[in-house]
Write an enzyme that holds these catalytic residues in place. Structure first.
Site, PDB file in Angstrom:
ATOM      1  N   ASP A 127       0.860  -1.183   0.000  1.00  0.00           N
ATOM      2  CA  ASP A 127       0.000   0.000   0.000  1.00  0.00           C
ATOM      3  C   ASP A 127       0.900   1.237   0.000  1.00  0.00           C
ATOM      4  O   ASP A 127       1.247   1.756   1.055  1.00  0.00           O
ATOM      5  CB  ASP A 127      -0.920   0.002   1.221  1.00  0.00           C
ATOM      6  N   HIS A 128       1.291   1.670  -1.182  1.00  0.00           N
ATOM      7  CA  HIS A 128       2.172   2.830  -1.303  1.00  0.00           C
ATOM      8  C   HIS A 128       1.439   4.002  -1.935  1.00  0.00           C
ATOM      9  O   HIS A 128       0.673   3.823  -2.894  1.00  0.00           O
ATOM     10  CB  HIS A 128       3.390   2.487  -2.161  1.00  0.00           C
ATOM     11  N   GLU A 178       6.729   4.425   6.192  1.00  0.00           N
ATOM     12  CA  GLU A 178       7.934   5.027   5.651  1.00  0.00           C
ATOM     13  C   GLU A 178       7.603   6.427   5.151  1.00  0.00           C
ATOM     14  O   GLU A 178       6.507   6.679   4.650  1.00  0.00           O
ATOM     15  CB  GLU A 178       8.497   4.179   4.511  1.00  0.00           C
ATOM     16  N   THR A 217      10.618  -9.906   5.525  1.00  0.00           N
ATOM     17  CA  THR A 217      11.093 -10.167   4.172  1.00  0.00           C
ATOM     18  C   THR A 217      12.383 -10.980   4.211  1.00  0.00           C
ATOM     19  O   THR A 217      13.116 -10.972   5.199  1.00  0.00           O
ATOM     20  CB  THR A 217      11.343  -8.863   3.402  1.00  0.00           C
ATOM     21  N   ASN A 227       5.889   7.350   1.665  1.00  0.00           N
ATOM     22  CA  ASN A 227       4.444   7.251   1.463  1.00  0.00           C
ATOM     23  C   ASN A 227       3.648   8.289   2.239  1.00  0.00           C
ATOM     24  O   ASN A 227       2.618   8.777   1.768  1.00  0.00           O
ATOM     25  CB  ASN A 227       3.967   5.859   1.894  1.00  0.00           C
TER      26      ASN A 227
END
Length: 334
Positions: A37-38, A107, A192, A110
């Protein structure tokens, strides 16, 4: 038993094409599909940043069994938590048992451009996320919610369209503190691949376990999810070159965390040599090698593997991975 998923590269493809790839993922035998979701992508040139909530609704309508969610959404700056609760309440009621809300602390790339607000320190970002989770769960389980927290407030708020059971919340973590919260306060954990082994063995997974112990109630269905970076092709050089598209992932947290401009992120990524761009990825033309290296993460205890491929031909990847790698993984790990 492993759950095998597909990471829809929202930053790389136009929304309609990406939707076709999500449908292909179900047809190729993947179990789940997650989208980031950016508000802005990792690069400015040819970048994309579709609204994940709109896209997930379209994916749910075009698929039958695929579990889907965000990896990850930040419910604290661009969004008020009550709006996230409403959106996922709607998705959960339309596609029961198929929706997961993956969240993180966010971040600057965004949140700053879309709000103009200064980017706060981690302590505040983490506090906002915990408070957002508290509010969203109240909205999914209670009526007429009047909430007064440090950062968010509601006044006699009700989510009228919501699933029978709350949507699971998975928490993304890259360090000990959030990992422990993911175990204590989340329904799943997200991280990740491609980082130093001791991050998983000494920091993340032990703290998730400590959080689960501190939760006060057993969580038998707790999900340990990892996005596995894979570049697979019958042509190994092509698989290697494909990683250039996501060179930004090889940037260190210190290099990218405070970057708020996708053009600057693109410049930093383009300056990396190919060897470093490929360093986060399992790059090979050998299915057995992929299974062997992916098996490392399964051996650590990750039970939900979401595969992210960097190349421009995602239909080719989905077909090849569905035919040559996923069956081997299922035979070996169930």
């Amino acid at each position: 038993m492993l759950t095998l998923g597909y990471k829809a590269s929202a930053e790389q493809f136009a929304p309609a094409k990406l939707l076709d790839y999500g449908v292909l993922a179900e047809q190729a035998g993947f179990d789940s599909c997650f989208i980031s979701d950016h508000f802005q992508p990792w690069k400015h040139t040819d970048g994309h940043a579709p609204n994940s909530l709109v896209w997930l609704g379209a994916l749910g309508a075009r698929t039958q069994r695929l579990v889907m969610g965000t990896s990850v959404l930040t419910p604290t700056f661009r969004y008020h938590p009550s709006i996230v609760a409403q959106a996922f309440g709607t998705l959960g009621s339309m596609f029961p048992g198929r929706v997961i809300l993956g969240i993180g602390t966010g971040e600057g790339l965004n949140e700053v451009p879309s709000t103009g607000a200064p980017w706060p320190e981690f302590k505040e970002r983490f506090a906002r996320m915990r408070e957002a989770v508290q509010l969203m769960r109240k909205l999914w389980t209670e009526e007429r919610v009047s909430f007064e927290g440090q950062y968010y407030r509601t006044e006699k708020a009700t989510i009228y369209d919501r699933p029978e059971t709350p949507v699971p919340i998975y928490v993304a973590a890259a360090g000990a503190l959030v990992a422990k919260y993911a175990g204590r306060g989340g329904d799943g954990f997200i991280c990740t691949s491609g980082k130093k082994p001791e991050l998983y063995t000494e920091t993340l997974l032990p703290n998730v376990a400590a959080g689960l112990d501190a939760a006060g109630a057993p969580k038998p269905n707790y999900d340990r999810m990892i996005e596995v970076k894979v570049s697979f092709d019958t042509d190994r050089q092509r698989a290697l070159e494909d990683t250039r598209h996501w060179a930004a992932l090889a940037l260190s947290p210190e290099e990218k965390m405070s970057v708020e401009d996708p053009a600057e992120m693109e410049r930093l990524a383009d300056a990396l040599p190919l060897e470093r761009a490929a360093s986060r990825w399992i790059v090979s033309d050998d299915p057995e090698e992929h299974v062997e290296r992916i098996g490392y993460y399964a051996g650590l205890g990750f039970n939900h593997l979401v595969f992210h491929a960097p190349g421009p031909d995602q239909a080719r990847f989905l077909s090849l991975y569905g035919e040559r790698v996923l069956p081997l993984l299922r035979r070996r790990f169930g």
